[in-house]
Every structure is written in structure tokens, then in C-alpha cells.
Design a protein around this motif. Sequence first.
Motif, short mmCIF file in Angstrom:
data_model
loop_
_atom_site.label_atom_id
_atom_site.label_comp_id
_atom_site.label_asym_id
_atom_site.label_seq_id
_atom_site.Cartn_x
_atom_site.Cartn_y
_atom_site.Cartn_z
N UNK A 190 61.76 19.75 43.18
CA UNK A 190 61.49 19.60 41.76
C UNK A 190 62.46 20.48 41.00
N UNK A 191 62.52 20.29 39.68
CA UNK A 191 63.36 21.12 38.84
C UNK A 191 62.57 22.32 38.35
N UNK A 192 63.26 23.45 38.22
CA UNK A 192 62.68 24.65 37.63
C UNK A 192 63.49 24.98 36.38
N UNK A 193 62.81 25.14 35.25
CA UNK A 193 63.45 25.47 33.99
C UNK A 193 63.07 26.89 33.57
N UNK A 194 64.05 27.68 33.18
CA UNK A 194 63.81 29.03 32.66
C UNK A 194 64.65 29.22 31.42
N UNK A 195 64.32 30.24 30.63
CA UNK A 195 65.11 30.49 29.42
C UNK A 195 65.22 31.98 29.11
N UNK A 196 65.26 32.79 30.14
CA UNK A 196 65.38 34.23 29.92
C UNK A 196 64.07 34.81 29.43
N UNK A 197 64.14 35.68 28.45
CA UNK A 197 62.96 36.39 27.98
C UNK A 197 62.69 36.02 26.52
N UNK A 198 62.39 34.76 26.26
CA UNK A 198 62.12 34.30 24.88
C UNK A 198 60.72 34.71 24.44
N UNK A 199 60.56 34.87 23.15
CA UNK A 199 59.28 35.26 22.57
C UNK A 199 58.41 34.05 22.26
N UNK A 200 58.90 32.86 22.55
CA UNK A 200 58.16 31.63 22.27
C UNK A 200 58.22 30.71 23.48
N UNK A 201 57.27 29.78 23.55
CA UNK A 201 57.32 28.72 24.56
C UNK A 201 58.41 27.73 24.15
N UNK A 202 59.12 27.17 25.11
CA UNK A 202 60.19 26.21 24.84
C UNK A 202 59.91 24.93 25.63
N UNK A 203 59.82 23.80 24.94
CA UNK A 203 59.58 22.52 25.61
C UNK A 203 60.91 21.87 25.95
N UNK A 204 61.01 21.32 27.16
CA UNK A 204 62.21 20.61 27.59
C UNK A 204 61.81 19.20 28.03
N UNK A 205 62.63 18.21 27.66
CA UNK A 205 62.37 16.82 28.05
C UNK A 205 63.67 16.17 28.49
N UNK A 206 63.54 15.14 29.32
CA UNK A 206 64.72 14.39 29.76
C UNK A 206 64.39 13.59 31.00
N UNK A 207 65.44 13.26 31.76
CA UNK A 207 65.28 12.54 33.02
C UNK A 207 66.12 13.23 34.09
N UNK A 208 65.78 12.95 35.35
CA UNK A 208 66.53 13.55 36.45
C UNK A 208 66.40 12.72 37.71
N UNK A 209 67.36 12.92 38.60
CA UNK A 209 67.35 12.27 39.92
C UNK A 209 67.78 13.30 40.95
N UNK A 210 67.03 13.43 42.02
CA UNK A 210 67.36 14.44 43.04
C UNK A 210 68.53 14.03 43.91
N UNK A 211 68.78 12.73 44.08
CA UNK A 211 69.84 12.15 44.92
C UNK A 211 70.00 12.80 46.24
#
Length: 131
Positions: A110-131
Motif C-alpha cells: 500500500x502507499x504511505x503518505x506523510x507530510x513532515x510535522x504539519x499543524x493540520x490534517x492534510x487530505x490526499x486523493x488520486x490513483x495508483x498502481x503497484x505494478x
Amino acid sequence: MRRTVKLAGGVSAVGLILAFGATAAQAGTSYKSYNTTIGKYGGAGYSATQTKRFTDASASVRSATVGGDYTADVCLVPSNSGFCLGGSKTINDGSNVLVWNFATEGSTVRLKFTDGWQWVNVQVTGTWASD
């Protein structure tokens, strides 16, 4: 790579090449949507899982949005762990990246998304293929 096809009987070689080309584009894992929230203060978000079809293939990530004009880092992880299996890429709205990894054929990832040490929640959307 260029294919040349010689046909008899009035069948269009261009039509066949286009038809086979469209089929070849479907090879590998199909693209699946992701929509997750990266938790604030160093949190992470995860996609649903996919099964790798090829050991030496990079995962393809097509970002639609990364909320609030932020960026996010993405890597490929095993389904039961948060440990990255290779490199990570930084994405933002509209990014299209390949993420190299050491995952082997048949493994569930699966994909893991991080964004450092932000003070807010961040939503990410898109598509992916593991291939």
C-alpha cells in the motif's frame, strides 16, 4: 518500441496497432483510487492494498489533490507495516510520479503518505498502481 504489421485483405494496420496498443496499456496492475488523510503532528495516511505483479516495477502514483496547498511524501510499504520498501517522492496537486521499491511479485503493498510535522490534517486523493 515500434511494431510493423503486414496485412492482406484490406485490414488497416494502423487500426490493429491502435487496438493492440490500447490492450498493452492495460498490462500490470490497474489504477485504484486513494483518498486518505495524513494526521497532523507527524501522522501518516495509507491507501488500500494492491498485489504487486512485477518484482522490478516502480509504483505509479497520480496525485489529484494534496489539501491546503501542502506537499506530501509518498512511499510503498508492506500491508502490515509502515516501513518504506524503497524510495519516496514528494507530490502536490497533479503530480505523476514513479516510486521505486524493493517489493517482490505477489506481495501485498500500500502507499504511505506523510507530510513532515504539519499543524493540520492534510487530505490526499488520486490513483495508483503497484505494478
